[in-house]
Design a protein around this motif. Sequence first.
Motif, PDB file in Angstrom:
ATOM      1  N   ASN A   1       0.818  -1.203   0.000  1.00  0.00           N
ATOM      2  CA  ASN A   1       0.000   0.000   0.000  1.00  0.00           C
ATOM      3  C   ASN A   1       0.862   1.267   0.000  1.00  0.00           C
ATOM      4  O   ASN A   1       0.583   2.242   0.703  1.00  0.00           O
ATOM      5  CB  ASN A   1      -0.933  -0.004   1.221  1.00  0.00           C
ATOM      6  N   GLY A   2       1.954   1.226  -0.774  1.00  0.00           N
ATOM      7  CA  GLY A   2       2.836   2.381  -0.882  1.00  0.00           C
ATOM      8  C   GLY A   2       3.902   2.475   0.188  1.00  0.00           C
ATOM      9  O   GLY A   2       4.686   3.429   0.202  1.00  0.00           O
ATOM     10  N   ILE A   3       3.970   1.482   1.084  1.00  0.00           N
ATOM     11  CA  ILE A   3       4.931   1.498   2.188  1.00  0.00           C
ATOM     12  C   ILE A   3       6.025   0.473   1.920  1.00  0.00           C
ATOM     13  O   ILE A   3       5.752  -0.664   1.536  1.00  0.00           O
ATOM     14  CB  ILE A   3       4.234   1.172   3.524  1.00  0.00           C
ATOM     15  N   ASP A   4       7.274   0.871   2.122  1.00  0.00           N
ATOM     16  CA  ASP A   4       8.420  -0.019   1.937  1.00  0.00           C
ATOM     17  C   ASP A   4       8.502  -0.982   3.118  1.00  0.00           C
ATOM     18  O   ASP A   4       8.895  -0.609   4.219  1.00  0.00           O
ATOM     19  CB  ASP A   4       9.701   0.809   1.834  1.00  0.00           C
ATOM     20  N   LEU A   5       8.132  -2.255   2.881  1.00  0.00           N
ATOM     21  CA  LEU A   5       8.136  -3.241   3.962  1.00  0.00           C
ATOM     22  C   LEU A   5       9.534  -3.645   4.384  1.00  0.00           C
ATOM     23  O   LEU A   5       9.734  -4.086   5.526  1.00  0.00           O
ATOM     24  CB  LEU A   5       7.365  -4.492   3.536  1.00  0.00           C
ATOM     25  N   MET A   6      10.490  -3.519   3.502  1.00  0.00           N
ATOM     26  CA  MET A   6      11.846  -3.966   3.821  1.00  0.00           C
ATOM     27  C   MET A   6      12.425  -3.200   5.010  1.00  0.00           C
ATOM     28  O   MET A   6      13.357  -3.668   5.666  1.00  0.00           O
ATOM     29  CB  MET A   6      12.754  -3.817   2.606  1.00  0.00           C
ATOM     30  N   ARG A   7      11.864  -2.058   5.302  1.00  0.00           N
ATOM     31  CA  ARG A   7      12.356  -1.237   6.404  1.00  0.00           C
ATOM     32  C   ARG A   7      11.592  -1.475   7.711  1.00  0.00           C
ATOM     33  O   ARG A   7      11.943  -0.907   8.746  1.00  0.00           O
ATOM     34  CB  ARG A   7      12.250   0.251   6.047  1.00  0.00           C
ATOM     35  N   LEU A   8      10.540  -2.302   7.650  1.00  0.00           N
ATOM     36  CA  LEU A   8       9.657  -2.436   8.801  1.00  0.00           C
ATOM     37  C   LEU A   8       9.872  -3.744   9.561  1.00  0.00           C
ATOM     38  O   LEU A   8      10.026  -4.814   8.965  1.00  0.00           O
ATOM     39  CB  LEU A   8       8.189  -2.380   8.351  1.00  0.00           C
ATOM     40  N   ALA A   9       9.823  -3.646  10.891  1.00  0.00           N
ATOM     41  CA  ALA A   9       9.846  -4.821  11.756  1.00  0.00           C
ATOM     42  C   ALA A   9       8.480  -5.497  11.722  1.00  0.00           C
ATOM     43  O   ALA A   9       7.497  -4.940  11.210  1.00  0.00           O
ATOM     44  CB  ALA A   9      10.198  -4.407  13.184  1.00  0.00           C
ATOM     45  N   ILE A  10       8.391  -6.703  12.290  1.00  0.00           N
ATOM     46  CA  ILE A  10       7.144  -7.466  12.253  1.00  0.00           C
ATOM     47  C   ILE A  10       5.997  -6.676  12.855  1.00  0.00           C
ATOM     48  O   ILE A  10       4.906  -6.575  12.278  1.00  0.00           O
ATOM     49  CB  ILE A  10       7.321  -8.799  13.003  1.00  0.00           C
ATOM     50  N   GLU A  11       6.217  -6.086  14.045  1.00  0.00           N
ATOM     51  CA  GLU A  11       5.127  -5.364  14.710  1.00  0.00           C
ATOM     52  C   GLU A  11       4.640  -4.171  13.881  1.00  0.00           C
ATOM     53  O   GLU A  11       3.460  -3.817  13.918  1.00  0.00           O
ATOM     54  CB  GLU A  11       5.555  -4.908  16.102  1.00  0.00           C
ATOM     55  N   ASP A  12       5.552  -3.578  13.129  1.00  0.00           N
ATOM     56  CA  ASP A  12       5.157  -2.448  12.284  1.00  0.00           C
ATOM     57  C   ASP A  12       4.368  -2.913  11.064  1.00  0.00           C
ATOM     58  O   ASP A  12       3.496  -2.196  10.565  1.00  0.00           O
ATOM     59  CB  ASP A  12       6.390  -1.659  11.851  1.00  0.00           C
ATOM     60  N   ARG A  13       4.663  -4.104  10.582  1.00  0.00           N
ATOM     61  CA  ARG A  13       3.891  -4.652   9.464  1.00  0.00           C
ATOM     62  C   ARG A  13       2.456  -4.927   9.910  1.00  0.00           C
ATOM     63  O   ARG A  13       1.512  -4.745   9.140  1.00  0.00           O
ATOM     64  CB  ARG A  13       4.560  -5.924   8.925  1.00  0.00           C
ATOM     65  N   ILE A  14       2.302  -5.364  11.147  1.00  0.00           N
ATOM     66  CA  ILE A  14       0.955  -5.560  11.680  1.00  0.00           C
ATOM     67  C   ILE A  14       0.221  -4.228  11.748  1.00  0.00           C
ATOM     68  O   ILE A  14      -0.955  -4.123  11.389  1.00  0.00           O
ATOM     69  CB  ILE A  14       1.018  -6.220  13.073  1.00  0.00           C
ATOM     70  N   ARG A  15       0.921  -3.191  12.195  1.00  0.00           N
ATOM     71  CA  ARG A  15       0.301  -1.871  12.337  1.00  0.00           C
ATOM     72  C   ARG A  15      -0.170  -1.302  10.997  1.00  0.00           C
ATOM     73  O   ARG A  15      -1.171  -0.597  10.933  1.00  0.00           O
ATOM     74  CB  ARG A  15       1.282  -0.894  13.001  1.00  0.00           C
ATOM     75  N   VAL A  16       0.561  -1.603   9.919  1.00  0.00           N
ATOM     76  CA  VAL A  16       0.168  -1.029   8.623  1.00  0.00           C
ATOM     77  C   VAL A  16      -0.885  -1.873   7.916  1.00  0.00           C
ATOM     78  O   VAL A  16      -1.390  -1.470   6.869  1.00  0.00           O
ATOM     79  CB  VAL A  16       1.392  -0.829   7.693  1.00  0.00           C
ATOM     80  N   GLY A  17      -1.232  -3.053   8.489  1.00  0.00           N
ATOM     81  CA  GLY A  17      -2.356  -3.791   7.931  1.00  0.00           C
ATOM     82  C   GLY A  17      -2.097  -5.205   7.444  1.00  0.00           C
ATOM     83  O   GLY A  17      -2.855  -5.721   6.621  1.00  0.00           O
ATOM     84  N   ILE A  18      -1.051  -5.872   7.958  1.00  0.00           N
ATOM     85  CA  ILE A  18      -0.758  -7.251   7.565  1.00  0.00           C
ATOM     86  C   ILE A  18      -0.896  -8.155   8.791  1.00  0.00           C
ATOM     87  O   ILE A  18      -0.394  -7.836   9.871  1.00  0.00           O
ATOM     88  CB  ILE A  18       0.665  -7.384   6.990  1.00  0.00           C
ATOM     89  N   SER A  19      -1.588  -9.288   8.629  1.00  0.00           N
ATOM     90  CA  SER A  19      -1.684 -10.292   9.686  1.00  0.00           C
ATOM     91  C   SER A  19      -1.179 -11.629   9.158  1.00  0.00           C
ATOM     92  O   SER A  19      -1.175 -11.866   7.944  1.00  0.00           O
ATOM     93  CB  SER A  19      -3.123 -10.440  10.182  1.00  0.00           C
ATOM     94  N   TYR A  20      -0.803 -12.496  10.078  1.00  0.00           N
ATOM     95  CA  TYR A  20      -0.166 -13.769   9.715  1.00  0.00           C
ATOM     96  C   TYR A  20      -0.739 -14.883  10.577  1.00  0.00           C
ATOM     97  O   TYR A  20      -0.819 -14.747  11.797  1.00  0.00           O
ATOM     98  CB  TYR A  20       1.346 -13.632   9.922  1.00  0.00           C
ATOM     99  N   VAL A  21      -1.145 -15.976   9.940  1.00  0.00           N
ATOM    100  CA  VAL A  21      -1.585 -17.168  10.653  1.00  0.00           C
ATOM    101  C   VAL A  21      -0.603 -18.289  10.335  1.00  0.00           C
ATOM    102  O   VAL A  21      -0.622 -18.843   9.230  1.00  0.00           O
ATOM    103  CB  VAL A  21      -3.007 -17.585  10.246  1.00  0.00           C
TER     104      VAL A  21
END
Length: 245
Positions: A63-83
Motif C-alpha cells: 500500500n505504498g509502504i516499503d516493507l523492507m524497512r519495517l519490523a514485524i510489529e510495524d507490518r501488523i500496524r500497517v495492515g498485515i496479519s499472519y496465521v
Amino acid sequence: MSLLRIAGLSGGYGDVDIISGIDMVVAEREIVTIAGTNGAGKSTLIKAAMGLLPRLSGEMNFNGIDLMRLAIEDRIRVGISYVPQVRNVFGTLTVLENLQVVEHVTGKPQRIREMFELFPALAGRRGTYAENLSGGERQQLAFARALMSSPRLILLDEPSAALSPALTDQVFAEVRKLPQAGVAVLMVEQRARQALAFSDRGYILDSGRIVLTDTGANLLANEEMGDVYIGRGHGAGSPGTHAQI
C-alpha cells in the motif's frame, strides 16, 4: 489496485537462498494461492512477507509502504496479519481470552463482538480452552485473532494442515469469506487443487523460483503443470507429509 507488490525478492536462513528472484502481486480483496512441490520454498515466502526471514534482498511494497524497512510489529500496524501453520492460538487460554490478548495490543474491544458475529461457532465456545477445540474451530480462532487488528492482507501458511477433508471444507469456507470483509489473502496450501478452485490467481514455485502464474482456473486447466506441481485429486500431497520450508 495492487496492495502487495514484491520484486526480485531473494533470501534464506543461511548463506544459500531458499527463495530467489520472486516477483509477485496481490490486489485488494484478492485470494492468491502459492502452490508447488514439497520443499519449494512456499512457507519461506510467506514468512519473508511477514518479516520472519533473517536475510532478505529485493523489494516489498505494501500500500505504498516499503516493507523492507519495517519490523514485524510495524507490518501488523500497517495492515498485515499472519496465521502460522502451528502454534497459532494459545491452548491454555479460552477463546475469549485469546481474543482479549490481541485486544490489549490493538485497543479495539469492539472487534471481539465483531469476531463472534463473523465466526458464530466461536461465540458459543467463548469459555472453552483453545486446546479443547476441534481442528476447524482452532483455525477459526486463529483467523479471528489475525482479524482483530483489522488487516487489509492476511498471510495463511497451510490452513488445512492435519485437518480432515470435512474440516478442510469448513476452513476453506471461512477463507472464501475474507475478501467480503475487505481482506486480501495470500495463502500457502498443501491441498492446492482445492485452494486454486476458489483463488483469483495462483503462483507455482519450484526450487524457490516462480515458474508459472495465472488465474486459479487456468492453472487447474493446465494438465501438464498440474500433474507436476498441483497434484491430482484434493491436494498437492498427503496431509502431514509436506515440508516446513
